[in-house]
Design a protein around this motif. Structure first.
Motif, PDB file in Angstrom:
ATOM      1  N   VAL A  19       0.801  -1.167  -0.061  1.00 14.72           N
ATOM      2  CA  VAL A  19       0.031   0.082   0.051  1.00 14.72           C
ATOM      3  C   VAL A  19       0.803   0.997   0.018  1.00 14.72           C
ATOM      4  O   VAL A  19       0.250   2.422  -0.504  1.00 14.72           O
ATOM      5  CB  VAL A  19      -1.075  -0.035   1.192  1.00 14.72           C
ATOM      6  N   TYR A  20       2.113   1.257   0.390  1.00 15.19           N
ATOM      7  CA  TYR A  20       2.924   2.335   0.611  1.00 15.19           C
ATOM      8  C   TYR A  20       4.517   2.056   0.615  1.00 15.19           C
ATOM      9  O   TYR A  20       4.810   1.048   1.230  1.00 15.19           O
ATOM     10  CB  TYR A  20       2.365   3.136   1.797  1.00 15.19           C
ATOM     11  N   GLY A  21       5.149   2.722  -0.076  1.00 10.36           N
ATOM     12  CA  GLY A  21       6.454   2.416  -0.228  1.00 10.36           C
ATOM     13  C   GLY A  21       7.437   3.148   0.677  1.00 10.36           C
ATOM     14  O   GLY A  21       8.635   2.875   1.123  1.00 10.36           O
ATOM     15  N   TYR A  22       6.761   3.892   1.507  1.00 14.09           N
ATOM     16  CA  TYR A  22       7.796   4.885   2.511  1.00 14.09           C
ATOM     17  C   TYR A  22       7.740   4.370   3.885  1.00 14.09           C
ATOM     18  O   TYR A  22       6.751   3.799   4.181  1.00 14.09           O
ATOM     19  CB  TYR A  22       7.336   6.355   2.418  1.00 14.09           C
ATOM     20  N   LYS A  38      10.570   0.754  -3.225  1.00 14.18           N
ATOM     21  CA  LYS A  38      11.114   1.739  -2.214  1.00 14.18           C
ATOM     22  C   LYS A  38      10.749   3.022  -2.304  1.00 14.18           C
ATOM     23  O   LYS A  38      10.932   3.691  -3.559  1.00 14.18           O
ATOM     24  CB  LYS A  38      12.567   1.275  -1.858  1.00 14.18           C
ATOM     25  N   ASN A  39      10.156   3.858  -1.533  1.00 14.85           N
ATOM     26  CA  ASN A  39       9.811   5.279  -1.492  1.00 14.85           C
ATOM     27  C   ASN A  39       9.089   5.449  -2.602  1.00 14.85           C
ATOM     28  O   ASN A  39       9.620   6.524  -3.485  1.00 14.85           O
ATOM     29  CB  ASN A  39      11.220   5.990  -1.566  1.00 14.85           C
ATOM     30  N   VAL A  43       0.685   1.559  -5.160  1.00 11.60           N
ATOM     31  CA  VAL A  43       0.063   0.395  -4.645  1.00 11.60           C
ATOM     32  C   VAL A  43      -0.121  -0.896  -5.682  1.00 11.60           C
ATOM     33  O   VAL A  43      -0.155  -0.447  -6.856  1.00 11.60           O
ATOM     34  CB  VAL A  43      -1.407   0.784  -4.558  1.00 11.60           C
ATOM     35  N   TYR A  44       0.429  -1.955  -5.152  1.00 10.90           N
ATOM     36  CA  TYR A  44       0.360  -3.146  -5.893  1.00 10.90           C
ATOM     37  C   TYR A  44      -0.380  -4.294  -5.239  1.00 10.90           C
ATOM     38  O   TYR A  44      -0.420  -4.477  -3.804  1.00 10.90           O
ATOM     39  CB  TYR A  44       1.784  -3.811  -6.228  1.00 10.90           C
ATOM     40  N   GLY A  73       6.875  -0.718   2.908  1.00 10.33           N
ATOM     41  CA  GLY A  73       6.763   0.601   3.361  1.00 10.33           C
ATOM     42  C   GLY A  73       6.111   0.114   4.913  1.00 10.33           C
ATOM     43  O   GLY A  73       6.165  -0.609   5.247  1.00 10.33           O
ATOM     44  N   GLU A  74       5.329   1.444   5.147  1.00 12.15           N
ATOM     45  CA  GLU A  74       4.599   1.354   6.308  1.00 12.15           C
ATOM     46  C   GLU A  74       3.083   1.423   6.309  1.00 12.15           C
ATOM     47  O   GLU A  74       2.635   2.715   5.963  1.00 12.15           O
ATOM     48  CB  GLU A  74       5.332   2.369   7.499  1.00 12.15           C
TER      49      GLU A  74
END
Length: 330
Positions: A19-22, A38-39, A43-44, A73-74
């Motif tokens: 849902v989020y790369g950070y 990353k960063n 969304v995948y 991510g988080e």
């Protein structure tokens, strides 16, 4: 007995929703994310880039998903997005669609309440490595009880860096339901940083790090500690997920391999030529500049001189259809 989430993973039934790369909390030297994840804000769902919410449902149906694991991510850094996706999945597939989430922050009671209300079943905490052994009396202990009070199943999921008995204590105290230990691995995303930290690959392995199995020997006797090896992830989880997809997208003439890939033939004969040869319509599909058909039928056509050339194609059943191998026939 393993958790429901792990059970579904083993069956290849869990869709992976990135849902989020950070991750603003820290830059873990062992973070396995590759450069494409990353960063990023993307969304995948599995390998599918999500452009609209309905794409998530399409991907879940493509693999007959039993549940969804939410990662980053988080995920807690984009709580509105995460909760929207949880509600979307539960509304579409019902309460039996099991969901679990990986997180490296505590988040607090309000986050636990919102996640539970949106449909999250299980939350797996990964505390900062530098705090292992000193988690009691901190927010990391508190959040386990808070999550349970809000209706979630709290657990730990940690990399097999080293054995840490404090995680066992949390299990015995009833704070955490289970503890998953992932075999410590090198990936394209972390290999350089891992080597700088002095870690080496285990002899004969593509990704497993030397010493990770020692963690299992020290912690693995506990009935609620589960060790997930890199071999199991590839041979069971990933392969079984591919097989679920392959069964859904398989055309009448596609062959599914033991690895969950699809095999078919590719020819440059025209549809008119195939019809003249008496090939039934269910044995081929016409593409823009070629025809795809049963590989064994193509072999017969070439052997009998009815087709000049062709190839056998093996590809993944994923939405991007990555080709694994092409074998020329002539």
């Amino acid at each position: 007995m393993i958790s429901k989430g792990c059970e579904q993973c083993a069956e290849g039934g869990k869709m992976v929703l990135f849902v989020y790369g950070y991750c603003d909390q820290r830059d873990c030297f062992y973070c396995p994310l590759g450069e494409n994840r990353k960063n990023v804000m993307d969304v995948y769902a599995n390998e599918r880039l999500i452009e609209e919410d309905e794409d998530i449902i399409r991907e879940a149906k493509r693999m007959d998903a039993l549940g969804t694991s939410i990662t980053g991510g988080e995920p807690q850094e984009v709580l509105n997005r995460t909760c929207r996706y949880l509600s979307l999945l539960k509304d579409e597939f019902g309460e039996d669609h099991h969901t679990h989430l990986y997180t490296g922050i505590t988040g607090g009671r309000e986050n636990m309440r919102r996640l539970a209300s949106a449909g999250l079943d299980e939350i797996r905490f990964h505390p900062p490595y530098e705090l292992w052994g000193d988690l009691h009396g901190t927010e990391w202990e508190d959040i386990l009880y808070i999550a349970r009070e809000e209706g979630l199943t709290p657990a730990f999921e940690i990399p097999g860096i080293r054995a840490e008995s404090e995680f066992l204590t949390f299990l015995d105290e009833g704070a955490a339901e289970f503890c998953n230990i992932n075999e410590f691995e090198m990936s394209d995303g972390n290999a350089q940083r891992m080597k700088e930290q002095g870690y080496e690959l285990r002899d004969g392995h593509m990704s497993a790090v030397e010493g990770s199995h020692d963690v299992l020997e020290e912690m693995g006797e506990h009935e609620r500690v589960y060790f997930c090896t890199s071999v199991f992830k590839d041979a069971a989880q990933h392969r079984n997920r591919l097989k679920r997809m392959a069964r859904n997208v398989q055309r009448p003439f596609d062959e599914i391999t033991d690895d969950g890939t699809l095999v078919y033939g590719k020819t440059w004969l025209t549809e008119t030529e195939l019809q003249a040869l008496g090939v039934p319509e269910e044995y081929y599909t016409v593409k823009t500049d070629h025809v795809e058909l049963a590989w064994w039928l193509l072999e017969e056509l070439i052997e009998e001189g009815d087709a000049g050339r062709g190839e056998v194609v093996e590809q993944y059943p994923t939405v991007n259809g990555t080709v694994v191998e092409r074998t020329p026939l002539a």
